[in-house]
Design an enzyme around this catalytic site. Structure first.
Site, PDB file in Angstrom:
ATOM      1  N   GLY A   1       0.850  -1.200   0.000  1.00  0.00           N
ATOM      2  CA  GLY A   1       0.000   0.000   0.000  1.00  0.00           C
ATOM      3  C   GLY A   1       0.880   1.244   0.000  1.00  0.00           C
ATOM      4  O   GLY A   1       1.917   1.261   0.670  1.00  0.00           O
TER       5      GLY A   1
ATOM      6  N   ALA B   1      15.233  11.663  -1.555  1.00  0.00           N
ATOM      7  CA  ALA B   1      16.451  11.651  -0.737  1.00  0.00           C
ATOM      8  C   ALA B   1      17.457  10.633  -1.283  1.00  0.00           C
ATOM      9  O   ALA B   1      18.667  10.894  -1.330  1.00  0.00           O
ATOM     10  CB  ALA B   1      16.089  11.323   0.711  1.00  0.00           C
TER      11      ALA B   1
ATOM     12  N   ARG C   1      19.066  12.100  -4.406  1.00  0.00           N
ATOM     13  CA  ARG C   1      20.059  13.141  -4.117  1.00  0.00           C
ATOM     14  C   ARG C   1      21.348  12.525  -3.588  1.00  0.00           C
ATOM     15  O   ARG C   1      22.453  12.919  -3.977  1.00  0.00           O
ATOM     16  CB  ARG C   1      19.491  14.127  -3.091  1.00  0.00           C
TER      17      ARG C   1
ATOM     18  N   ARG D   1       1.016  -4.854  -4.991  1.00  0.00           N
ATOM     19  CA  ARG D   1       1.397  -6.061  -4.260  1.00  0.00           C
ATOM     20  C   ARG D   1       1.771  -7.085  -5.326  1.00  0.00           C
ATOM     21  O   ARG D   1       1.321  -6.983  -6.467  1.00  0.00           O
ATOM     22  CB  ARG D   1       0.258  -6.520  -3.366  1.00  0.00           C
TER      23      ARG D   1
ATOM     24  N   ASP E   1       5.537  -4.966   5.784  1.00  0.00           N
ATOM     25  CA  ASP E   1       5.929  -6.324   6.171  1.00  0.00           C
ATOM     26  C   ASP E   1       6.109  -7.278   4.974  1.00  0.00           C
ATOM     27  O   ASP E   1       7.148  -7.935   4.844  1.00  0.00           O
ATOM     28  CB  ASP E   1       4.827  -6.827   7.122  1.00  0.00           C
ATOM     29  N   GLY E   2       5.113  -7.326   4.095  1.00  0.00           N
ATOM     30  CA  GLY E   2       5.180  -8.243   2.946  1.00  0.00           C
ATOM     31  C   GLY E   2       6.347  -7.879   2.037  1.00  0.00           C
ATOM     32  O   GLY E   2       7.065  -8.763   1.546  1.00  0.00           O
ATOM     33  N   SER E   3       6.556  -6.581   1.832  1.00  0.00           N
ATOM     34  CA  SER E   3       7.647  -6.119   0.970  1.00  0.00           C
ATOM     35  C   SER E   3       8.994  -6.498   1.578  1.00  0.00           C
ATOM     36  O   SER E   3       9.937  -6.869   0.864  1.00  0.00           O
ATOM     37  CB  SER E   3       7.590  -4.601   0.808  1.00  0.00           C
TER      38      SER E   3
ATOM     39  N   THR F   1       4.741   2.247   5.418  1.00  0.00           N
ATOM     40  CA  THR F   1       3.349   1.797   5.565  1.00  0.00           C
ATOM     41  C   THR F   1       2.659   2.659   6.608  1.00  0.00           C
ATOM     42  O   THR F   1       3.266   3.001   7.627  1.00  0.00           O
ATOM     43  CB  THR F   1       3.254   0.312   5.978  1.00  0.00           C
ATOM     44  N   ILE F   2       1.413   2.996   6.339  1.00  0.00           N
ATOM     45  CA  ILE F   2       0.686   3.807   7.335  1.00  0.00           C
ATOM     46  C   ILE F   2       0.354   2.995   8.584  1.00  0.00           C
ATOM     47  O   ILE F   2       0.027   3.556   9.616  1.00  0.00           O
ATOM     48  CB  ILE F   2      -0.623   4.401   6.756  1.00  0.00           C
ATOM     49  N   ASP F   3       0.463   1.656   8.479  1.00  0.00           N
ATOM     50  CA  ASP F   3      -0.084   0.811   9.549  1.00  0.00           C
ATOM     51  C   ASP F   3       0.725   0.806  10.852  1.00  0.00           C
ATOM     52  O   ASP F   3       0.210   0.433  11.894  1.00  0.00           O
ATOM     53  CB  ASP F   3      -0.215  -0.636   9.057  1.00  0.00           C
TER      54      ASP F   3
ATOM     55  N   ASP G   1       2.942  -1.268  11.708  1.00  0.00           N
ATOM     56  CA  ASP G   1       2.863  -2.642  12.215  1.00  0.00           C
ATOM     57  C   ASP G   1       4.187  -3.388  12.143  1.00  0.00           C
ATOM     58  O   ASP G   1       4.214  -4.614  12.196  1.00  0.00           O
ATOM     59  CB  ASP G   1       1.771  -3.414  11.456  1.00  0.00           C
TER      60      ASP G   1
ATOM     61  N   ARG H   1     -25.386  13.434  18.958  1.00  0.00           N
ATOM     62  CA  ARG H   1     -25.423  12.004  18.632  1.00  0.00           C
ATOM     63  C   ARG H   1     -24.010  11.439  18.560  1.00  0.00           C
ATOM     64  O   ARG H   1     -23.078  12.110  18.118  1.00  0.00           O
ATOM     65  CB  ARG H   1     -26.167  11.765  17.327  1.00  0.00           C
TER      66      ARG H   1
ATOM     67  N   ARG I   1      -4.936  -2.251   9.029  1.00  0.00           N
ATOM     68  CA  ARG I   1      -4.916  -3.714   8.828  1.00  0.00           C
ATOM     69  C   ARG I   1      -5.081  -4.429  10.169  1.00  0.00           C
ATOM     70  O   ARG I   1      -6.085  -4.218  10.829  1.00  0.00           O
ATOM     71  CB  ARG I   1      -3.618  -4.118   8.140  1.00  0.00           C
TER      72      ARG I   1
ATOM     73  N   GLU J   1      -9.840  -0.801  11.575  1.00  0.00           N
ATOM     74  CA  GLU J   1     -10.523  -1.663  10.602  1.00  0.00           C
ATOM     75  C   GLU J   1     -10.363  -3.157  10.913  1.00  0.00           C
ATOM     76  O   GLU J   1     -11.209  -3.967  10.558  1.00  0.00           O
ATOM     77  CB  GLU J   1     -10.027  -1.377   9.176  1.00  0.00           C
TER      78      GLU J   1
HETATM   79  O1  F6P Z   1      -1.279  -1.486   4.463  1.00  0.00           O
HETATM   80  C1  F6P Z   1      -1.842  -0.252   4.221  1.00  0.00           C
HETATM   81  C2  F6P Z   1      -3.326  -0.372   4.068  1.00  0.00           C
HETATM   82  O2  F6P Z   1      -3.866   0.900   3.790  1.00  0.00           O
HETATM   83  C3  F6P Z   1      -4.068  -1.003   5.245  1.00  0.00           C
HETATM   84  O3  F6P Z   1      -4.267  -0.104   6.290  1.00  0.00           O
HETATM   85  C4  F6P Z   1      -5.316  -1.483   4.579  1.00  0.00           C
HETATM   86  O4  F6P Z   1      -5.872  -2.585   5.255  1.00  0.00           O
HETATM   87  C5  F6P Z   1      -4.855  -1.903   3.226  1.00  0.00           C
HETATM   88  O5  F6P Z   1      -3.643  -1.213   2.976  1.00  0.00           O
HETATM   89  C6  F6P Z   1      -5.820  -1.619   2.110  1.00  0.00           C
HETATM   90  O6  F6P Z   1      -5.292  -2.111   0.959  1.00  0.00           O
HETATM   91  P1  F6P Z   1      -5.885  -1.926  -0.503  1.00  0.00           P
HETATM   92  O7  F6P Z   1      -5.143  -0.786  -1.118  1.00  0.00           O
HETATM   93  O8  F6P Z   1      -5.577  -3.201  -1.164  1.00  0.00           O
HETATM   94  O9  F6P Z   1      -7.328  -1.648  -0.342  1.00  0.00           O
END
Ligand code: F6P
Length: 350
Positions: free
Chosen positions: A12, A23, A26, A79, A110-112, A132-134, A136, A169, A178, A229
């Site tokens: 992602g 960077a 450069r 991916r 992680d996967g990368s 990664t924004i996660d 993790d 409300r 993730r 999520e």
């Molecule tokens: O790993 C980054 C992320 O944005 C997760 O937070 C999210 O679950 C996932 O990628 C969403 O992936 P896709 O771009 O396949 O919808």
């Protein structure tokens, strides 16, 4: 002697990926090392495009200088499930050899990094930058893009809380991450949200309803429930179909729980007039990087090139004690991620 290096962004996209590529460009230019940009993650190394420029392109400093503060990734990302197959990894190694690329910087999650680890085992010197924004990846205090994602969520939740107050409300807000609850927890803490739900801690619908009822009893009619999520995976079994249909709400058997469904359940369990849900979604990934992410990208990009130039490889870059650091990829991937449980309990107990 490292002459030419390559860089790719994978998984992602994350705010700050472009700043890291800038960077790297450069630094590579400073050391006189040509830089090849590999497009769409590992896919670019599999050479499936008819036009080579769709897979690999020499990065020109002029072009790259303009991308630093842009969101997304100039190199594109994807991916690449085929990379789990050794036959495809062999193709990647052959492409790197044919292009005379002596070292590779992988910006991803992680996967990368697992892909990079396999390339290291095949003799390709690699350096990883956690993009990664996660947030993790356990070995580092922060990943590139996390700070920006949290800031996007904070802005959104502040706006949601303002309108929630106007209408008396509660709000359910789902954020990304993730299997990791860090974006949710940081967002909740930074916005004064009353309830946070994450995948790391098991929970039940009834328990959250009790917490919300407590807020309502205190006179807080606009509490915010921030949900990661991935939290649905740690939810105790709940008969949503039975509950909603018995309350006159249309629902299909087997339909999975979602933020909208959850808000609907809360509304009925807590006897409220309305409860609304917002899923923040991809705005978290597509934002311009914050100064913190840009600074991390700058330091990490420079360090990655310096390490390759100095003959140090098979490492990943991270943050420890707010300082840039690196460690062997094998060690980094063996860490178990800590969760800030005390902070989580504090948010939920107030
Ligand atoms: O790993 C980054 C992320 O944005 C997760 O937070 C999210 O679950 C996932 O990628 C969403 O992936 P896709 O771009 O396949 O919808």
């Amino acid at each position: 002697m490292m002459r030419k290096i390559g860089v790719l962004t994978s998984g992602g996209d994350a705010p700050g990926m472009n700043a890291a590529v800038m960077a790297i460009a450069r630094s590579a230019s400073l050391y006189g090392m040509p830089l090849i940009g590999i497009k769409r993650g590992y896919n670019g190394l599999l050479r499936r495009s008819t036009n080579i420029r769709d897979d690999l392109l020499e990065l020109n400093l002029d072009t790259v200088l303009d991308i630093a503060d842009q969101p997304g990734t100039y190199l594109r990302t994807a991916r690449c499930d085929e990379f789990l197959d050794p036959a495809y990894r062999d193709i990647a190694v052959k492409t790197l050899e044919a292009m005379e690329i002596d070292g590779l910087v992988v910006i991803g999650g992680d996967g990368s990094f697992h892909g990079a680890q396999e390339l290291c085992r095949l003799g390709v010197p690699c350096i990883g930058i956690p993009g990664t924004i996660d947030n993790d990846l356990a070995y580092t205090e922060m990943t590139l893009g996390f700070d920006t994602a949290v800031n996007v969520c904070v802005d959104a939740v502040r706006s949601i809380r303002a309108t929630s107050r106007s209408h008396d409300r509660p709000a359910v807000v789902e954020v990304m991450g993730r299997h990791c609850g860090d974006i949710a927890l940081s967002t909740a803490v930074s916005t004064g949200s009353e309830i946070v739900v994450v995948p790391e801690v098991t929970w039940s619908v009834e328990e959250i309803a009790a917490k919300l009822n407590k807020q309502l009893a205190k006179g807080n009619t606009r509490a915010t429930i921030v949900m990661a999520e991935g939290c649905w995976e740690s939810m105790a079994p709940f008969d949503m179909y039975g509950f909603l249909t018995s309350h006159g709400k249309e629902c299909y058997q087997g339909e999975p729980m979602s933020a909208t469904r959850f808000a609907s359940v809360m509304k009925r369990m807590c006897g409220m007039v309305e409860a609304r849900a917002t899923v923040i979604g991809y705005t978290q990934r597509g934002a311009e990087p914050t100064a913190r992410d840009s600074e991390f990208a700058f330091e990490a990009g420079n360090l990655a090139v310096k390490l390759l130039r100095d003959g140090i490889s098979n490492q990943v870059i991270g943050m420890e004690g707010n300082k840039i650091m690196y460690m062997p990829i094998d060690e980094a991937l063996s860490f178990k991620r800590p969760f800030r449980r005390e902070l989580f309990d504090l948010v939920n107990s107030l």
